[in-house]
Design a protein around this motif. Structure first.
Motif, PDB file in Angstrom:
ATOM      1  N   UNK A 167       1.234  -2.385   0.785  1.00  0.00           N
ATOM      2  CA  UNK A 167       0.522  -2.862  -0.397  1.00  0.00           C
ATOM      3  C   UNK A 167       0.689  -4.377  -0.532  1.00  0.00           C
ATOM      4  N   UNK A 168      -0.374  -5.045  -0.935  1.00  0.00           N
ATOM      5  CA  UNK A 168      -0.292  -6.489  -1.182  1.00  0.00           C
ATOM      6  C   UNK A 168       0.022  -7.295   0.055  1.00  0.00           C
ATOM      7  N   UNK A 169      -0.426  -6.820   1.228  1.00  0.00           N
ATOM      8  CA  UNK A 169      -0.133  -7.535   2.471  1.00  0.00           C
ATOM      9  C   UNK A 169      -1.234  -8.564   2.721  1.00  0.00           C
ATOM     10  N   UNK A 174      -8.150 -10.018  -3.126  1.00  0.00           N
ATOM     11  CA  UNK A 174      -8.181  -8.575  -2.848  1.00  0.00           C
ATOM     12  C   UNK A 174      -6.789  -7.983  -2.619  1.00  0.00           C
ATOM     13  N   UNK A 175      -5.887  -8.758  -2.032  1.00  0.00           N
ATOM     14  CA  UNK A 175      -4.528  -8.265  -1.781  1.00  0.00           C
ATOM     15  C   UNK A 175      -3.758  -8.077  -3.085  1.00  0.00           C
ATOM     16  N   UNK A 176      -3.996  -8.981  -4.030  1.00  0.00           N
ATOM     17  CA  UNK A 176      -3.375  -8.858  -5.352  1.00  0.00           C
ATOM     18  C   UNK A 176      -3.992  -7.698  -6.125  1.00  0.00           C
ATOM     19  N   UNK A 177      -5.325  -7.602  -6.068  1.00  0.00           N
ATOM     20  CA  UNK A 177      -6.044  -6.604  -6.851  1.00  0.00           C
ATOM     21  C   UNK A 177      -5.741  -5.178  -6.388  1.00  0.00           C
ATOM     22  N   UNK A 178      -5.506  -4.984  -5.082  1.00  0.00           N
ATOM     23  CA  UNK A 178      -5.253  -3.622  -4.610  1.00  0.00           C
ATOM     24  C   UNK A 178      -3.947  -3.068  -5.177  1.00  0.00           C
ATOM     25  N   UNK A 179      -3.035  -3.938  -5.548  1.00  0.00           N
ATOM     26  CA  UNK A 179      -1.777  -3.488  -6.173  1.00  0.00           C
ATOM     27  C   UNK A 179      -2.080  -2.852  -7.523  1.00  0.00           C
ATOM     28  N   UNK A 180      -2.945  -3.503  -8.302  1.00  0.00           N
ATOM     29  CA  UNK A 180      -3.329  -2.940  -9.598  1.00  0.00           C
ATOM     30  C   UNK A 180      -4.125  -1.649  -9.427  1.00  0.00           C
ATOM     31  N   UNK A 194       6.574   0.106  -2.151  1.00  0.00           N
ATOM     32  CA  UNK A 194       5.563  -0.747  -1.545  1.00  0.00           C
ATOM     33  C   UNK A 194       6.127  -1.562  -0.399  1.00  0.00           C
ATOM     34  N   UNK A 195       5.377  -1.600   0.691  1.00  0.00           N
ATOM     35  CA  UNK A 195       5.801  -2.343   1.874  1.00  0.00           C
ATOM     36  C   UNK A 195       5.027  -3.657   1.950  1.00  0.00           C
ATOM     37  N   UNK A 196       5.746  -4.739   2.116  1.00  0.00           N
ATOM     38  CA  UNK A 196       5.256  -6.120   2.267  1.00  0.00           C
ATOM     39  C   UNK A 196       5.179  -6.833   0.922  1.00  0.00           C
ATOM     40  N   UNK A 197       4.237  -6.470   0.045  1.00  0.00           N
ATOM     41  CA  UNK A 197       4.176  -7.009  -1.322  1.00  0.00           C
ATOM     42  C   UNK A 197       4.086  -8.536  -1.370  1.00  0.00           C
ATOM     43  N   UNK A 198       3.428  -9.132  -0.402  1.00  0.00           N
ATOM     44  CA  UNK A 198       3.321 -10.600  -0.348  1.00  0.00           C
ATOM     45  C   UNK A 198       2.565 -11.131  -1.557  1.00  0.00           C
TER      46      UNK A 198
END
Length: 385
Positions: A167-169, A174-180, A194-198
């Protein structure tokens, strides 16, 4: 079994460690009485610490070299790019049967002192693995690549399992939004790991049981990594290597990369590969303490280093003994003379940077089998000095 004259990682307290069956029986800073029949191994200038817990790897993807042509905005860009740019290289590795690739992934971890690895992907169901392959989670790939992820996420039959998901890779919106999106669709309020979470913010991190930090993989793909100095205030930090598609085979290189960011303290980073992971995955390891599973690593102290400087300086060549649930899985050639009752025929000798190690199982045989399918493979060790 008794392991004598060891320095505890981080504190340098000198201890003896007693092993009974699969567990640690006692840890003593005062030499105790020992039965004549009891196996004893005495060390000099050696560090002891819990077997490392690698909370993110893809076991069947560790025969790859690092693949990438540039810095990417997110994991989907990278995935599309490598399948166009490296078709031949990918096809060559995938000729190796998945079982062989996965067993090599297990040994890759063992050679670095990992005694538990969390595999991300289809369950491998490997028999007689020399370490714990943890697969007791609800494993989803990601929001973008997992078809039907919303339905799978809310599978009521898996409500008790933590969801383990990339998540959030990425470094873009879009990477931020997919977390929500993920947290909004977590209708059953399952525990999320969650893996990565950058791309993750501290506010988003509050919705996660833990995140797995994979800095070396992140820097290779994105030239950025998760802001764990803030995320740690909202969730628990674990550590992962990912596969060699995006990073070095050696977990110690990863730990040094993480340490170089100076985002968290040495003690906090140390805990990501033991106590934090043990608590998250609900395992009885992660500490050198009585009653815990005897997952123990002993390594040579280099250049008279002390404290965490000694721990983070370790390389696979420095490992003297790797024990998993009371069984010796790897040992250095220098302590062979003390292992009176060991069945050497169960081990194969290999060399890491010219240093001889005995590894349980037929590792040279595995390497030869892999070469039959993939002659161009490069291993980080050899069967001959």
């Amino acid at each position: 079994m008794k392991l004598n004259n060891l320095k505890m990682a981080g504190t340098d307290e000198v201890v003896d460690v007693g092993i009974s069956g699969e567990q640690i029986a006692n840890v003593s800073s005062n030499p105790g009485t020992t039965s004549i029949e009891e196996i004893q191994i005495t060390f000099r200038d050696a560090l002891v610490f819990p077997g490392l817990i690698n909370s993110h790897d893809h076991l069947d993807f560790n025969l790859f070299q690092q693949l990438g042509t540039r810095i990417y905005s997110n994991y989907t860009e990278w995935g599309k790019d490598i399948h166009q740019a490296y078709k031949t290289e990918i096809a060559a590795v995938l000729k190796v049967p998945e079982q062989l690739r996965s067993v090599w992934g297990v040994y890759k971890n063992l050679l670095g002192g990992v005694t538990t690895v969390v595999n991300h992907g289809e369950k491998q169901l490997l028999e007689d693995a020399p370490l714990t392959v943890f697969e007791n989670s609800h494993c989803l790939h990601s929001v973008k690549f997992e078809k039907g992820w919303k339905i799978k996420l809310n599978n009521p039959l898996k409500i008790k399992l933590p969801v383990n998901i990339h998540i959030g890779e990425g470094v873009d919106w879009p990477s931020y939004d997919e977390i929500d999106q993920l947290t909004r669709w977590n209708l059953l309020r399952k525990k999320l790991i969650g893996v990565h979470a950058v791309a993750m913010s501290e506010a988003q991190a509050k919705n996660f049981e833990a995140i797995v930090w994979c800095p070396q993989s992140n820097y290779f793909l994105l030239n950025q990594t998760a802001q764990v100095n803030g995320l740690k205030n909202s969730t628990r930090l674990l550590f992962g290597t990912d596969s060699t598609l995006t990073s070095h085979w050696d977990i110690w290189e990863h730990l040094r990369s993480a340490r170089a960011t100076k985002q968290i303290s040495d003690a906090e980073l140390f805990q990501t590969v033991n106590q934090n992971a043990s608590k998250t995955w609900l395992m009885n390891n992660g500490e050198v303490a009585a009653g815990k599973d005897a997952d123990i690593v002993i390594a040579k102290i280099k250049d008279h280093k002390k404290g965490f400087d000694a721990f983070f300086a370790i390389t696979p060549a420095d490992l003297l003994l790797v024990m998993h649930k009371g069984n010796i899985r790897l040992f250095d050639e220098t302590i062979l003379g003390q292992l009176k009752n060991i069945h050497v025929a169960e081990y194969s000798k290999v060399y890491i940077n010219g240093v001889g190690k005995y590894v349980q199982g037929d590792l040279p045989g595995l390497m030869e089998k892999i070469k039959e399918y993939y002659p161009a493979v490069r291993f980080p060790l050899s069967a001959n000095n």
